[in-house]
Structure formats: C-alpha cells, structure tokens
Design a protein around this motif. Structure first.
Motif, PDB file in Angstrom:
ATOM      1  N   PRO A 149       4.877  10.384  14.481  1.00 32.10           N
ATOM      2  CA  PRO A 149       4.540  11.145  15.654  1.00 32.10           C
ATOM      3  C   PRO A 149       3.559  12.013  15.281  1.00 32.10           C
ATOM      4  N   PRO A 150       2.430  12.594  16.356  1.00 36.76           N
ATOM      5  CA  PRO A 150       1.399  13.345  16.013  1.00 36.76           C
ATOM      6  C   PRO A 150       1.772  14.875  15.501  1.00 36.76           C
ATOM      7  N   HIS A 151       0.956  15.086  14.548  1.00 36.74           N
ATOM      8  CA  HIS A 151       1.357  16.549  14.154  1.00 36.74           C
ATOM      9  C   HIS A 151       2.255  16.596  13.146  1.00 36.74           C
ATOM     10  N   HIS A 152       2.918  15.548  12.471  1.00 38.41           N
ATOM     11  CA  HIS A 152       3.758  15.584  11.589  1.00 38.41           C
ATOM     12  C   HIS A 152       3.254  15.318  10.116  1.00 38.41           C
ATOM     13  N   ILE A 153       3.545  16.342   9.196  1.00 36.98           N
ATOM     14  CA  ILE A 153       2.926  16.032   7.913  1.00 36.98           C
ATOM     15  C   ILE A 153       3.451  15.045   7.039  1.00 36.98           C
ATOM     16  N   HIS A 154       2.743  14.290   6.544  1.00 32.92           N
ATOM     17  CA  HIS A 154       3.097  12.933   5.809  1.00 32.92           C
ATOM     18  C   HIS A 154       2.238  12.719   4.763  1.00 32.92           C
ATOM     19  N   GLY A 155       2.542  11.987   3.750  1.00 35.91           N
ATOM     20  CA  GLY A 155       1.636  11.311   2.725  1.00 35.91           C
ATOM     21  C   GLY A 155       2.354  10.150   2.183  1.00 35.91           C
ATOM     22  N   LEU A 156       1.515   9.194   1.449  1.00 31.51           N
ATOM     23  CA  LEU A 156       1.945   7.816   1.027  1.00 31.51           C
ATOM     24  C   LEU A 156       1.293   7.558  -0.114  1.00 31.51           C
ATOM     25  N   ARG A 157       2.265   6.535  -0.961  1.00 31.56           N
ATOM     26  CA  ARG A 157       1.849   5.974  -2.134  1.00 31.56           C
ATOM     27  C   ARG A 157       2.173   4.346  -2.108  1.00 31.56           C
ATOM     28  N   SER A 158       1.137   3.482  -2.395  1.00 30.95           N
ATOM     29  CA  SER A 158       1.552   2.222  -2.509  1.00 30.95           C
ATOM     30  C   SER A 158       2.003   1.952  -4.093  1.00 30.95           C
ATOM     31  N   HIS A 159       2.632   1.009  -4.211  1.00 32.05           N
ATOM     32  CA  HIS A 159       3.037   0.694  -5.559  1.00 32.05           C
ATOM     33  C   HIS A 159       2.430  -0.766  -5.949  1.00 32.05           C
ATOM     34  N   GLY A 160       1.433  -0.609  -6.781  1.00 31.93           N
ATOM     35  CA  GLY A 160       0.469  -1.817  -7.088  1.00 31.93           C
ATOM     36  C   GLY A 160      -0.502  -2.023  -6.136  1.00 31.93           C
ATOM     37  N   PRO A 161      -0.919  -3.386  -6.113  1.00 31.69           N
ATOM     38  CA  PRO A 161      -2.106  -3.984  -5.030  1.00 31.69           C
ATOM     39  C   PRO A 161      -1.364  -3.663  -3.697  1.00 31.69           C
ATOM     40  N   PHE A 162      -2.383  -3.368  -2.781  1.00 33.72           N
ATOM     41  CA  PHE A 162      -1.719  -2.949  -1.293  1.00 33.72           C
ATOM     42  C   PHE A 162      -2.661  -3.895  -0.492  1.00 33.72           C
ATOM     43  N   ALA A 163      -2.219  -4.156   0.595  1.00 33.09           N
ATOM     44  CA  ALA A 163      -2.774  -4.637   1.798  1.00 33.09           C
ATOM     45  C   ALA A 163      -1.916  -4.381   2.958  1.00 33.09           C
ATOM     46  N   GLY A 164      -2.426  -3.420   3.893  1.00 38.00           N
ATOM     47  CA  GLY A 164      -1.843  -2.750   4.925  1.00 38.00           C
ATOM     48  C   GLY A 164      -2.693  -2.507   6.386  1.00 38.00           C
ATOM     49  N   TRP A 165      -1.917  -1.850   7.074  1.00 40.67           N
ATOM     50  CA  TRP A 165      -2.563  -1.882   8.548  1.00 40.67           C
ATOM     51  C   TRP A 165      -2.201  -0.324   9.084  1.00 40.67           C
ATOM     52  N   SER A 166      -2.936   0.185  10.039  1.00 40.96           N
ATOM     53  CA  SER A 166      -2.592   1.341  10.474  1.00 40.96           C
ATOM     54  C   SER A 166      -3.187   1.348  12.173  1.00 40.96           C
TER      55      SER A 166
END
Length: 105
Positions: A49-66
């Motif tokens: 949701p809006p204004h929530h602090i977050h971070g991410l990490r992929s593990h190896g090669p990555f293809a994604g969407w947002s």
C-alpha cells in the motif's frame, strides 16, 4: 513496468506515494516491509500500500513486473502489505499493460 536483470537485484528500503503490486515472472524475491518479511516465488506477488517502507532482493537472475496504483484508487485494496497468488488473468493483464507505454491509463 517490466524488469529483467541477469544478476541479483537489490532495492534498498524506500516508500512510494502510490500503491505497488509487484512480482517475479522468473526468479525468486525476498521482500522486507515494516510489517514482515516474505520469500515470494514467481507464482505469487506482493501488494504494498502507499507509504509503506519496503525493500527487495532477487536471488539470481530475475525477470519481474511492477504496477503502480494511484493513492486515490487504493481505498478498496488491502491496507497492509500482503502476498497473494498470481492468477492467469492478473498475469495476462500485467503483460498487456506493460506494452502500453508512458501516459497510458
């Protein structure tokens, strides 16, 4: 928005004014938010949701969407970050919308 990287992807803690729905088409994500941590396979996605602090990490090669959702349109969506299964309909809608380009609805 489509994202393709041949190496690990690391995005530090941040927040958006808009909501964000994101996932992996290929690869595995670890997502950290103020309310928890998740390991997210390509069969699932994360709603932030809006204004929530977050971070991410992929593990190896990555293809994604947002997909970013204007804050005013988030009223009927979950108020807390969560993980959900990606349906075939959602997968196809995201793939189609990713080709619309900037300025599309």
């Amino acid at each position: 928005m489509r994202i393709v990287q041949s190496q690990e992807r690391v995005t530090g803690a941040h927040r958006h004014a808009s909501g964000q729905l994101f996932g992996a088409a290929r690869g595995l994500l670890s997502v950290a938010a103020d309310s928890g941590q998740w390991v997210v396979p390509a069969s699932h996605c994360v709603w932030m949701p809006p204004h929530h602090i977050h971070g991410l990490r992929s593990h190896g090669p990555f293809a994604g969407w947002s997909v970013y959702v204007d804050e005013a349109s988030c009223g009927g969506l979950p108020a807390a970050p969560c993980v959900m299964r990606v349906s075939g309909l959602l997968r196809e809608a995201v793939a189609r919308a990713s080709g619309w380009g900037d300025g599309a609805p």
